[in-house]
Write a protein that holds these residues in place. Structure first.
Motif, PDB file in Angstrom:
ATOM      1  N   TYR A   1       0.791  -1.232   0.000  1.00 56.56           N
ATOM      2  CA  TYR A   1       0.000   0.000   0.000  1.00 56.56           C
ATOM      3  C   TYR A   1       0.820   1.277   0.000  1.00 56.56           C
ATOM      4  CZ  TYR A   1      -3.316  -3.570   1.335  1.00 56.56           C
ATOM      5  OH  TYR A   1      -4.065  -4.718   1.363  1.00 56.56           O
ATOM      6  N   GLY A   2       2.119   1.161   0.134  1.00 59.45           N
ATOM      7  CA  GLY A   2       2.965   2.347   0.186  1.00 59.45           C
ATOM      8  C   GLY A   2       3.179   2.971  -1.183  1.00 59.45           C
ATOM      9  N   PRO A   3       3.574   4.223  -1.195  1.00 60.21           N
ATOM     10  CA  PRO A   3       3.734   4.938  -2.457  1.00 60.21           C
ATOM     11  C   PRO A   3       5.074   4.680  -3.150  1.00 60.21           C
ATOM     12  CG  PRO A   3       4.216   6.398  -0.647  1.00 60.21           C
ATOM     13  CD  PRO A   3       3.786   5.086  -0.038  1.00 60.21           C
ATOM     14  N   CYS A   4       6.011   4.011  -2.476  1.00 60.28           N
ATOM     15  CA  CYS A   4       7.366   3.871  -3.009  1.00 60.28           C
ATOM     16  C   CYS A   4       7.496   2.661  -3.930  1.00 60.28           C
ATOM     17  CB  CYS A   4       8.381   3.733  -1.874  1.00 60.28           C
ATOM     18  SG  CYS A   4       8.390   5.156  -0.785  1.00 60.28           S
ATOM     19  N   SER A   5       8.309   2.800  -4.956  1.00 61.81           N
ATOM     20  CA  SER A   5       8.564   1.679  -5.859  1.00 61.81           C
ATOM     21  C   SER A   5       9.719   0.812  -5.363  1.00 61.81           C
ATOM     22  CB  SER A   5       8.836   2.179  -7.284  1.00 61.81           C
ATOM     23  OG  SER A   5       9.993   2.987  -7.274  1.00 61.81           O
ATOM     24  N   ILE A   6      10.409   1.257  -4.327  1.00 61.99           N
ATOM     25  CA  ILE A   6      11.483   0.487  -3.710  1.00 61.99           C
ATOM     26  C   ILE A   6      11.288   0.509  -2.200  1.00 61.99           C
ATOM     27  CG2 ILE A   6      13.973   0.323  -3.314  1.00 61.99           C
ATOM     28  CD1 ILE A   6      14.388   1.689  -6.004  1.00 61.99           C
ATOM     29  N   VAL A   7      11.374  -0.660  -1.579  1.00 58.56           N
ATOM     30  CA  VAL A   7      11.188  -0.795  -0.139  1.00 58.56           C
ATOM     31  C   VAL A   7      12.472  -1.355   0.451  1.00 58.56           C
ATOM     32  CG1 VAL A   7       9.875  -2.007   1.653  1.00 58.56           C
ATOM     33  CG2 VAL A   7       8.698  -1.112  -0.347  1.00 58.56           C
ATOM     34  N   CYS A   8      12.871  -0.833   1.583  1.00 59.26           N
ATOM     35  CA  CYS A   8      14.060  -1.331   2.282  1.00 59.26           C
ATOM     36  C   CYS A   8      13.622  -2.232   3.429  1.00 59.26           C
ATOM     37  CB  CYS A   8      14.907  -0.183   2.802  1.00 59.26           C
ATOM     38  SG  CYS A   8      16.454  -0.754   3.528  1.00 59.26           S
ATOM     39  N   THR A   9      14.287  -3.358   3.568  1.00 57.36           N
ATOM     40  CA  THR A   9      13.945  -4.319   4.626  1.00 57.36           C
ATOM     41  C   THR A   9      15.008  -4.330   5.725  1.00 57.36           C
ATOM     42  OG1 THR A   9      15.039  -6.091   3.415  1.00 57.36           O
ATOM     43  CG2 THR A   9      12.680  -5.818   3.032  1.00 57.36           C
ATOM     44  N   ASN A  10      15.665  -3.211   5.937  1.00 54.76           N
ATOM     45  CA  ASN A  10      16.772  -3.192   6.903  1.00 54.76           C
ATOM     46  C   ASN A  10      16.343  -3.455   8.336  1.00 54.76           C
ATOM     47  OD1 ASN A  10      15.564  -0.751   7.344  1.00 54.76           O
ATOM     48  ND2 ASN A  10      17.417   0.462   7.155  1.00 54.76           N
ATOM     49  N   GLU A  11      15.029  -3.428   8.623  1.00 55.83           N
ATOM     50  CA  GLU A  11      14.569  -3.779   9.965  1.00 55.83           C
ATOM     51  C   GLU A  11      14.917  -5.226  10.314  1.00 55.83           C
ATOM     52  OE1 GLU A  11      11.075  -1.184   8.415  1.00 55.83           O
ATOM     53  OE2 GLU A  11      12.569  -2.508   7.581  1.00 55.83           O
ATOM     54  N   PHE A  12      15.059  -6.074   9.295  1.00 52.98           N
ATOM     55  CA  PHE A  12      15.401  -7.477   9.526  1.00 52.98           C
ATOM     56  C   PHE A  12      16.901  -7.725   9.613  1.00 52.98           C
ATOM     57  CE2 PHE A  12      11.140  -8.805   7.773  1.00 52.98           C
ATOM     58  CZ  PHE A  12      10.703  -9.339   8.966  1.00 52.98           C
ATOM     59  N   SER A  13      17.700  -6.732   9.254  1.00 51.06           N
ATOM     60  CA  SER A  13      19.156  -6.971   9.254  1.00 51.06           C
ATOM     61  C   SER A  13      19.770  -6.734  10.614  1.00 51.06           C
ATOM     62  CB  SER A  13      19.839  -6.102   8.227  1.00 51.06           C
ATOM     63  OG  SER A  13      19.652  -4.744   8.517  1.00 51.06           O
TER      64      SER A  13
END
Length: 127
Positions: free
Chosen positions: A115-127
């Protein structure tokens, strides 16, 4: 839409079942909104059917395989429903368990992907 209609006529429905083809197209279009990840009005108002436009995920160093799996799972409506329906336990269990943090993080990332407006999402919360 015409390519999907042609496919249904050639491979799915029997000769002369154009009413069934029309019903199938209506069903496909009715769930179209749920299958499109970036809810762009221009995409939803055209006569084309875009099955999905998942956002890219930033490679955090050898995470490309995991990212591709997450993109597939994000398009699985049953998986997404299961993740979004999870709620933190309030029955006196350990309040800040590791699994609670994982599921909350997954909800956040999945929400940004769907649902977010971005075409790229960062998953750094898992790192």
């Amino acid at each position: 839409v015409s390519a999907i209609r042609d496919h249904l006529l050639r491979f799915v429905c029997k000769q002369g079942e154009s009413r069934i083809v029309d019903d199938c197209l209506v069903k496909i279009q009715s769930i179209h909104h749920d299958l499109v990840m970036n809810h762009n009005d221009a995409i939803l108002t055209t006569d084309k059917i875009w099955l999905s436009t998942p956002p890219g995920l930033i490679n955090l160093g050898a995470t490309c395989y995991l990212n591709s799996q997450l993109q597939c799972l994000a398009q699985n409506l049953g998986f997404a429903h299961g993740i979004f329906s999870w709620k933190r336990r309030t029955d006196g269990a350990e309040v800040n368990s590791r699994m609670d943090r994982v599921l909350e993080t997954m909800q956040s990332i999945l929400a940004r992907m769907r649902y977010g407006p971005c075409s790229i999402v960062c998953t750094n919360e898992f790192s």
